[in-house]
Design a protein around this motif. Structure first.
Motif, PDB file in Angstrom:
ATOM      1  N   ALA A 218       0.849  -1.187   0.000  1.00 11.33           N
ATOM      2  CA  ALA A 218       0.000   0.000   0.000  1.00 11.33           C
ATOM      3  C   ALA A 218       0.886   1.240   0.000  1.00 11.33           C
ATOM      4  CB  ALA A 218      -0.909  -0.005   1.228  1.00 11.33           C
ATOM      5  N   SER A 219       0.492   2.231  -0.767  1.00  7.94           N
ATOM      6  CA  SER A 219       1.266   3.467  -0.824  1.00  7.94           C
ATOM      7  C   SER A 219       0.891   4.373   0.350  1.00  7.94           C
ATOM      8  CB  SER A 219       0.995   4.195  -2.141  1.00  7.94           C
ATOM      9  OG  SER A 219      -0.372   4.562  -2.204  1.00  7.94           O
ATOM     10  N   GLU A 220       1.770   5.312   0.637  1.00 11.01           N
ATOM     11  CA  GLU A 220       1.498   6.298   1.680  1.00 11.01           C
ATOM     12  C   GLU A 220       1.216   7.672   1.085  1.00 11.01           C
ATOM     13  OE1 GLU A 220       4.777   6.122   4.388  1.00 11.01           O
ATOM     14  OE2 GLU A 220       4.124   4.219   5.277  1.00 11.01           O
ATOM     15  N   ILE A 221       1.241   7.746  -0.235  1.00  5.84           N
ATOM     16  CA  ILE A 221       0.823   8.958  -0.939  1.00  5.84           C
ATOM     17  C   ILE A 221      -0.231   8.546  -1.961  1.00  5.84           C
ATOM     18  CG2 ILE A 221       2.989  10.207  -0.626  1.00  5.84           C
ATOM     19  CD1 ILE A 221       3.825   9.360  -3.427  1.00  5.84           C
ATOM     20  N   ASP A 222      -1.046   9.498  -2.387  1.00  2.96           N
ATOM     21  CA  ASP A 222      -2.095   9.111  -3.336  1.00  2.96           C
ATOM     22  C   ASP A 222      -1.560   9.099  -4.767  1.00  2.96           C
ATOM     23  OD1 ASP A 222      -2.077  11.766  -4.234  1.00  2.96           O
ATOM     24  OD2 ASP A 222      -3.852  12.328  -3.073  1.00  2.96           O
ATOM     25  N   LEU A 223      -2.387   8.606  -5.677  1.00  2.00           N
ATOM     26  CA  LEU A 223      -1.994   8.455  -7.068  1.00  2.00           C
ATOM     27  C   LEU A 223      -1.564   9.784  -7.675  1.00  2.00           C
ATOM     28  CD1 LEU A 223      -1.873   6.915  -9.797  1.00  2.00           C
ATOM     29  CD2 LEU A 223      -4.319   7.363 -10.034  1.00  2.00           C
ATOM     30  N   ASP A 224      -2.340  10.838  -7.450  1.00  2.46           N
ATOM     31  CA  ASP A 224      -2.018  12.141  -8.038  1.00  2.46           C
ATOM     32  C   ASP A 224      -0.652  12.630  -7.591  1.00  2.46           C
ATOM     33  OD1 ASP A 224      -4.408  12.193  -9.392  1.00  2.46           O
ATOM     34  OD2 ASP A 224      -5.438  13.476  -7.931  1.00  2.46           O
ATOM     35  N   GLU A 225      -0.332  12.418  -6.322  1.00  2.00           N
ATOM     36  CA  GLU A 225       0.954  12.868  -5.805  1.00  2.00           C
ATOM     37  C   GLU A 225       2.112  12.076  -6.399  1.00  2.00           C
ATOM     38  OE1 GLU A 225       3.640  15.079  -3.221  1.00  2.00           O
ATOM     39  OE2 GLU A 225       1.777  15.424  -4.312  1.00  2.00           O
ATOM     40  N   GLN A 226       1.957  10.757  -6.503  1.00  3.34           N
ATOM     41  CA  GLN A 226       3.030   9.962  -7.093  1.00  3.34           C
ATOM     42  C   GLN A 226       3.223  10.301  -8.559  1.00  3.34           C
ATOM     43  OE1 GLN A 226       3.278   5.885  -5.914  1.00  3.34           O
ATOM     44  NE2 GLN A 226       4.636   5.303  -7.600  1.00  3.34           N
ATOM     45  N   GLN A 227       2.124  10.519  -9.265  1.00  6.87           N
ATOM     46  CA  GLN A 227       2.228  10.912 -10.668  1.00  6.87           C
ATOM     47  C   GLN A 227       2.907  12.283 -10.808  1.00  6.87           C
ATOM     48  OE1 GLN A 227       0.594   9.469 -13.844  1.00  6.87           O
ATOM     49  NE2 GLN A 227       1.138   7.665 -12.654  1.00  6.87           N
ATOM     50  N   ARG A 228       2.559  13.205  -9.916  1.00  5.92           N
ATOM     51  CA  ARG A 228       3.155  14.547  -9.980  1.00  5.92           C
ATOM     52  C   ARG A 228       4.650  14.497  -9.709  1.00  5.92           C
ATOM     53  NH1 ARG A 228       5.037  18.326  -6.892  1.00  5.92           N
ATOM     54  NH2 ARG A 228       4.612  17.181  -4.971  1.00  5.92           N
ATOM     55  N   LEU A 229       5.047  13.767  -8.674  1.00  5.67           N
ATOM     56  CA  LEU A 229       6.464  13.663  -8.333  1.00  5.67           C
ATOM     57  C   LEU A 229       7.256  13.023  -9.478  1.00  5.67           C
ATOM     58  CD1 LEU A 229       6.149  12.503  -4.617  1.00  5.67           C
ATOM     59  CD2 LEU A 229       6.992  14.725  -5.417  1.00  5.67           C
ATOM     60  N   THR A 230       6.671  11.977 -10.064  1.00  3.97           N
ATOM     61  CA  THR A 230       7.326  11.286 -11.180  1.00  3.97           C
ATOM     62  C   THR A 230       7.473  12.218 -12.377  1.00  3.97           C
ATOM     63  OG1 THR A 230       6.410   9.158 -10.460  1.00  3.97           O
ATOM     64  CG2 THR A 230       7.189   9.306 -12.730  1.00  3.97           C
ATOM     65  N   LEU A 231       6.395  12.911 -12.719  1.00  2.81           N
ATOM     66  CA  LEU A 231       6.424  13.826 -13.857  1.00  2.81           C
ATOM     67  C   LEU A 231       7.452  14.928 -13.652  1.00  2.81           C
ATOM     68  CD1 LEU A 231       5.105  14.832 -16.548  1.00  2.81           C
ATOM     69  CD2 LEU A 231       3.612  16.230 -15.099  1.00  2.81           C
ATOM     70  N   ASP A 232       7.477  15.532 -12.463  1.00  2.00           N
ATOM     71  CA  ASP A 232       8.404  16.635 -12.201  1.00  2.00           C
ATOM     72  C   ASP A 232       9.853  16.211 -12.426  1.00  2.00           C
ATOM     73  OD1 ASP A 232       6.255  18.220 -11.572  1.00  2.00           O
ATOM     74  OD2 ASP A 232       6.591  18.203  -9.404  1.00  2.00           O
ATOM     75  N   LYS A 233      10.212  15.027 -11.929  1.00  2.38           N
ATOM     76  CA  LYS A 233      11.587  14.537 -12.084  1.00  2.38           C
ATOM     77  C   LYS A 233      11.894  14.237 -13.551  1.00  2.38           C
ATOM     78  CE  LYS A 233      12.510  14.688  -7.691  1.00  2.38           C
ATOM     79  NZ  LYS A 233      13.439  15.724  -7.170  1.00  2.38           N
ATOM     80  N   LEU A 234      10.925  13.658 -14.263  1.00  3.37           N
ATOM     81  CA  LEU A 234      11.152  13.319 -15.669  1.00  3.37           C
ATOM     82  C   LEU A 234      11.319  14.579 -16.526  1.00  3.37           C
ATOM     83  CD1 LEU A 234       8.682  10.342 -16.300  1.00  3.37           C
ATOM     84  CD2 LEU A 234      11.172  10.244 -16.044  1.00  3.37           C
TER      85      LEU A 234
END
Length: 245
Positions: A218-234
């Motif tokens: 189970a994640s400790e952050i929601d989907l939107d947050e993980q997607q945002r963090l991933t996108l920002d780094k990419l």
């Protein structure tokens, strides 16, 4: 009586197996995609074919283009939202559809889909898609301009440490399919200039718009947050490569 009991047991057993596989299959389907994922607007045009979904950056500020490999068995549309966001940031992104959803069988077809020798492509993907993207780089030295890996312990079976290619690897702190320990175990096989970045609280499934995959945590952050963090780094990584031209 014994025959009847045996038949009842078989029926229950096969029913449970069928339920398990149906449940497994549903977790690999895309879900909860944003409503505008496949819509055309002033920033992004969407083109679909049997082999790919292209998110065309209408106001491209980056000469490079992205080739994105889906994860194994996953619905490729699960990665459409992040591909669209990449295009919104001025970088055209091609989401590749793999036959039978199996990147390890179909990853080489990009050689006939694109003019890879023009030196403008950055390749990557999620999970098994990331594995096959790294294998493509291993098998085709100097063809790709960059490599991005999401939620994978690979490269594991081959060594890229002597390759000079801009690389980023993003992994989830709570990934149950490509654990932090597995990522660290194989980090010496990555190109020496690799940016290795942990997504705190992230898991494996939320690199795409998917259900929670079997054995994932189970994640400790929601989907939107993980997607945002991933996108920002990419995006930072993609623009860095563009500035190296």
């Amino acid at each position: 009586m014994k025959v009847k009991k045996r038949n009842i047991f078989r029926l229950i057993w096969f029913s449970l197996v069928a339920i398990f596989f149906i449940w497994q299959w549903t977790t690999y389907q895309s879900r909860n995609l944003p409503e505008d994922t496949f819509k055309n607007d002033n920033k992004v045009s969407v083109e679909q074919s049997s082999d790919k979904i292209t998110f065309l950056a209408n106001n491209s500020r980056n000469q490079n283009e992205i080739i994105f490999f889906q994860g194994g068995l996953t619905d490729p549309k699960a990665y459409a939202p992040i591909c669209r966001e990449i295009a919104k940031n001025g970088i055209t992104c091609h989401l590749i559809k793999m036959n039978w959803r199996m990147p390890q069988w179909d990853y080489k077809k990009i050689k006939t889909m694109f003019n890879l020798k023009n030196g403008k492509y950055i390749i990557g993907g999620h999970s098994q898609g990331a594995k096959m993207a790294s294998q493509f780089v291993y098998e085709n030295t100097g063809l790709m301009k960059g490599l991005f890996l999401l939620g994978t312990s690979h490269p594991r079976d081959f060594d890229l440490s002597d390759r000079s290619i801009s690389t980023i690897k993003l992994y989830g702190e709570l990934d149950g399919l490509a654990s932090v320990s597995e990522v660290m175990e194989n980090k010496n096989k990555l190109p020496k200039n690799t940016d290795l970045i942990e997504i705190k609280g992230g898991n494996h499934s939320q690199f795409g718009y998917l259900g929670k995959l079997l054995t994932d945590n189970a994640s400790e952050i929601d989907l939107d947050e993980q997607q945002r963090l991933t996108l920002d780094k990419l995006i930072v990584f993609f623009h860095k490569i563009d500035n190296e031209k």
